[in-house]
Design an enzyme around this catalytic site. Sequence first.
Site, PDB file in Angstrom:
ATOM      1  N   PHE A  11       0.804  -1.240   0.085  1.00  0.00           N
ATOM      2  CA  PHE A  11       0.042   0.017  -0.098  1.00  0.00           C
ATOM      3  C   PHE A  11       0.910   1.189  -0.083  1.00  0.00           C
ATOM      4  CE2 PHE A  11      -3.384   2.708   1.494  1.00  0.00           C
ATOM      5  CZ  PHE A  11      -4.465   2.278   0.973  1.00  0.00           C
ATOM      6  N   TYR A  44      -0.662  -3.392   8.121  1.00  0.00           N
ATOM      7  CA  TYR A  44      -1.419  -4.173   8.970  1.00  0.00           C
ATOM      8  C   TYR A  44      -1.131  -5.923   8.816  1.00  0.00           C
ATOM      9  CZ  TYR A  44      -5.513  -6.006  11.520  1.00  0.00           C
ATOM     10  OH  TYR A  44      -6.382  -6.793  12.495  1.00  0.00           O
ATOM     11  N   HIS A  75      -7.972   5.631  11.121  1.00  0.00           N
ATOM     12  CA  HIS A  75      -7.753   4.583  10.631  1.00  0.00           C
ATOM     13  C   HIS A  75      -6.008   4.257  10.674  1.00  0.00           C
ATOM     14  CE1 HIS A  75      -8.095   0.929   8.089  1.00  0.00           C
ATOM     15  NE2 HIS A  75      -7.236   1.484   7.248  1.00  0.00           N
TER      16      HIS A  75
END
Length: 139
Positions: A11, A44, A75
């Site tokens: 990401f 994550y 987040h």
Amino acid sequence: MTTLGLVVAEFNREITEQMEAVAREAADDAGAEVYETVRVPGVYDAPLAADRLARLEAVDAVAVIGTVITGDTDHDQVITDAAAQRLSDVSLERDTPVTLGVTGPGMSAAEARERVENAAKAVDGALDLVAELPDPDQR
């Protein structure tokens, strides 16, 4: 020669690919080998990959790199807190250094691009831990 496992979050890839290059250069400069690289979707997801690498006998330490950019919610904070805690757990459970080269939370993409060199700190930290930690078999 010290061997490293490298976990790279995909990401924000335009930033993390630069971080990966910096991490590899730091390993080369230190005379270490990147034994295996595991790419994960995001920060994550890094703890599972770090755990798998830490289980390999050939891997002396694991460096995790990625970036978490702020959004409209909390987040980014939730992701980085969860990942940092689990990576610390992996290090203790596997008795293998696992270092956190993740930038964020609370930063913009521009700030993340300015911090790609932090990936070298994760590699350097992993190598320092390998060199400094006492060998548990030497009792």
